[in-house]
Design an enzyme around this catalytic site. Sequence first.
Site, PDB file in Angstrom:
ATOM      1  CE  LYS A 139      -3.901   1.754   2.816  1.00  0.00           C
ATOM      2  NZ  LYS A 139      -4.782   1.399   3.951  1.00  0.00           N
ATOM      3  CB  SER A 216      -7.949   3.216   2.926  1.00  0.00           C
ATOM      4  OG  SER A 216      -7.128   2.459   3.787  1.00  0.00           O
ATOM      5  CB  SER A 240      -8.391   0.139   5.300  1.00  0.00           C
ATOM      6  OG  SER A 240      -9.088   1.357   5.414  1.00  0.00           O
TER       7      SER A 240
END
Lengths: 537, 537
Positions: A139, A216, A240
């Site tokens: 990420k 996310s 997320s």
Amino acid sequence: MAATSDWKTIGLQKRQSVLDKIPQEWRLPAATLAEAHEANELDVTSIPRDSGILTADEITITENYDATALLEKLAAAEYSALAVTTAFCKRAAIAQQLTSCLTETFFDEAIERAKFLDEHLAKEKKPLGPLHGLPISIKDSFNYIGQETTLGFVSFVGGKTIAKEHSALVKILLDLGAVLYIKSNIPQTLMTADSENHVFGRTLNPHKLTLTAGGSSGGEGAVVGLRAAVLGVGTDIGGSIRVPALCCGTYGFRPSASRIPYGGQGSPGRAGSPGVLAAAGPLATSFRDVRLFMETVLGHNPWSYDHSVLHAPWRSLTTPKTLTIGLLPIDPAFPIHPPMRRALDSAIDKLKAAGHTIVPLGYVPSIAVANQQIADYYSLDPAITPFKNIEASGEPKIRSVAESPFVSKRNGKLDMDDLYTLNATRTQCMAAWHKIWMTTGIDVILGPVCETTAMPHDTFGNTPYTTLYNYLDYPSIVIPHLKADKDIDTGKDFISYKAYNPEKTHGAPTGVQVAARPLFDEELLDAAEIISKVLES
Amino acid sequence: MAATSDWKTIGLQKRQSVLDKIPQEWRLPAATLAEAHEANELDVTSIPRDSGILTADEITITENYDATALLEKLAAAEYSALAVTTAFCKRAAIAQQLTSCLTETFFDEAIERAKFLDEHLAKEKKPLGPLHGLPISIKDSFNYIGQETTLGFVSFVGGKTIAKEHSALVKILLDLGAVLYIKSNIPQTLMTADSENHVFGRTLNPHKLTLTAGGSSGGEGAVVGLRAAVLGVGTDIGGSIRVPALCCGTYGFRPSASRIPYGGQGSPGRAGSPGVLAAAGPLATSFRDVRLFMETVLGHNPWSYDHSVLHAPWRSLTTPKTLTIGLLPIDPAFPIHPPMRRALDSAIDKLKAAGHTIVPLGYVPSIAVANQQIADYYSLDPAITPFKNIEASGEPKIRSVAESPFVSKRNGKLDMDDLYTLNATRTQCMAAWHKIWMTTGIDVILGPVCETTAMPHDTFGNTPYTTLYNYLDYPSIVIPHLKADKDIDTGKDFISYKAYNPEKTHGAPTGVQVAARPLFDEELLDAAEIISKVLES
């Protein structure tokens, strides 16, 4: 504050620079590119295979193995790290062109590392480590030396967030032999289920471009969903990891907080929050790769890399083969959409048929209250730092941030009294849940991941069934199971405050969520392994 | 608010009720009682033996064994639980008359339980559990069904704090077979090193009545120091186990937070504090009893009793027999008094002579800053609840509370911004310390417990070397070693902001403190076992 034109230019320039790093021979034809937009109800999961960009070997490498199987091939030198890395770099480039799933790419560096690993194996006759040669996607929030960690804030672009040090987890993955090559897209502020920002654009769902990839860690979901990586790392403070896993049809595991190193990441917010803790964890194409990730990272003394990691070595267990599974009651405030209901019912039926016991939990503390409380926990910072980071460039809020259900009405206005009350209430809730475990004797809790499958962009809203477990700090895993089907999941009698549209969500992956008590990650994975085998059968 | 006379009367009545529960035949003669006061420089440690109240067997039972040895005798039925319980009840009654170390006593209930345990052993031919028949003393803050948990607040007297449920740890100890019989004295607010309050009076140091027994588990220190129990349980948020252990010459261990159940206790403050966590842990007369306590409690699934206990089962290790020991630098702001210096130097010399490596740590993050910070953490509650609990009865603050160094100047005035800053600073400090461990390769840290030995009443002041480890959440143990000697520790050249008086502290126990990283409790105890053997040799 910068002028309006500035933020647009800065964002577009940065976005272009990502594109520019994709070699010409890895570019999709204009006709395909023209179809890859957020208003096209297209399933793009077969495009990498059909694109002509990947060789037959590269298709095999990226499609026929999970990480565990690939590592065997790599350790046995049946595939070189170079071949595997090249295959996944190419596939990542394709994925980016289809779904805008990436932020930073460092293909050249990855190729160099792959060569180094191949030399190491040839010379030493053994792999560098248990993840030797495996490309892993991370990420955007993770720091990787030399790469920017902009988090999609225009105000973070321009060099000041170029990492001088790897995040602790990045260091470990490299020490274990992995190859890092891409960072993945996230929402502005990292606090929505729509991974959109004014730097890298919007990540689209590979199963249907009109749907969100989740957030996310939405970029990570699209990357793993498209097999542009078979193992990715996200972070989760409200869902997320698990929401993108659901949306993109992958496994996704949020471990108990502080087991996987979280340290040394970029942050959209302010250091020192007394709120709930975020956790890092894997997204994967197979259950066993979730275990692989946990056991290799926990087996490498992560507490030596990051002071905030709990010194809780991974435990080997003898879990009973027959499970007693608590069934989470659906909160009337958050009815689940027909495809999610069907996935859950199917799981229940299969588990019962396989001899496991399902125990519907009666009273549980209010899931709605837990959701309100966690929104307050997200909103403690009086400086409202994430919004300041938006405003600093003059960029506007993205729609899902402007409409966010995760921002308390008291955002930035909660005081110390409020925090004492929040903490005391949370402790009471944890104690009440603890009592449920003790009195029922359940091994794990089964329930929905979310009320909905992936939704049309900017309409996902809140995530009560994932945030519940952040509030309780319960390790929780998403197991993909079935897909939405407009002909079965007609939703004729279904009423919900979240619009259900069978047509629009047709084909979206569904799944279930399994959770356990804090630091019962080992027990959870043992049970989830049994459950995932039952669901696959 | 009650009139001044009321609070005095309420306190004295409650105090009298404790005395009334001591049978006449367990009462000390008037001449002895007349000597047992805080202005008399008397060592009372031999009075129980010489009092004529204990039988020869009871003297043997209470003086010749530690808990581990006593449990062997109990399990083999060489001593009955009744005999052992009676012996310790009598000795506790004597200790109370000499040092005011107790709050609640429940001798009759303990005797009944001892009889039950004896019957169990006779019938089942095996002990009820690993602590079968062992009398264990607990700090007043623990709830024991039917007993008040007044915490020494006059406003808590009168029935409203009578426990309806055992604390989680009490439940476990009983399930393990222990006998509970007394609760021990604490300071008003539990936040000073002087265990004095207007309900139960002031606990005196058994080694010298003019000195403090330490705090906040000062009653527990005096109980174990007088062998009125060979195992006691305290709690520690700034040194509250370790300071009394030092003052009274016992072992004292503050585990990492949340390993030993802390739940279900009475509290002088407000629920929901976002500050540092307190920990429960043992005071003991031998090192191996510290291990006994940890292994039996952790071996009994404490996470099933208390949701807040970390699910971190006790680990068995192979610790290197030769240790690398970091030496904590003395902070110039907190010079250590000559007897404490001599104890530390003696430990260093002995450890070196035994072949262990001492590594003086160079730069470490400021201990003074950690102390200021933790005082802020103690002072977050805007309602200043502990002071409200004092004011509620009209009683005044005790002197050591009025002069407390543990109350921030910003008491009750810290806001959310301050808390973010505190947390961010603490995280940086933890990371800096982590780096020290990683770069030096040390196994544990050796250093002083406090700047001073037990001090004349109300002059102990701050405790920088114990609070440091609460700030860092480091497990830390006090190992008793030597005693202050006015002829050796003349202090001719010693200058300190805390007055050193060789005469007044002559005979006070000294000791050292050993600490490890969070959740390295197992590694710490293995090293401390080696160290304590070296110091005893």
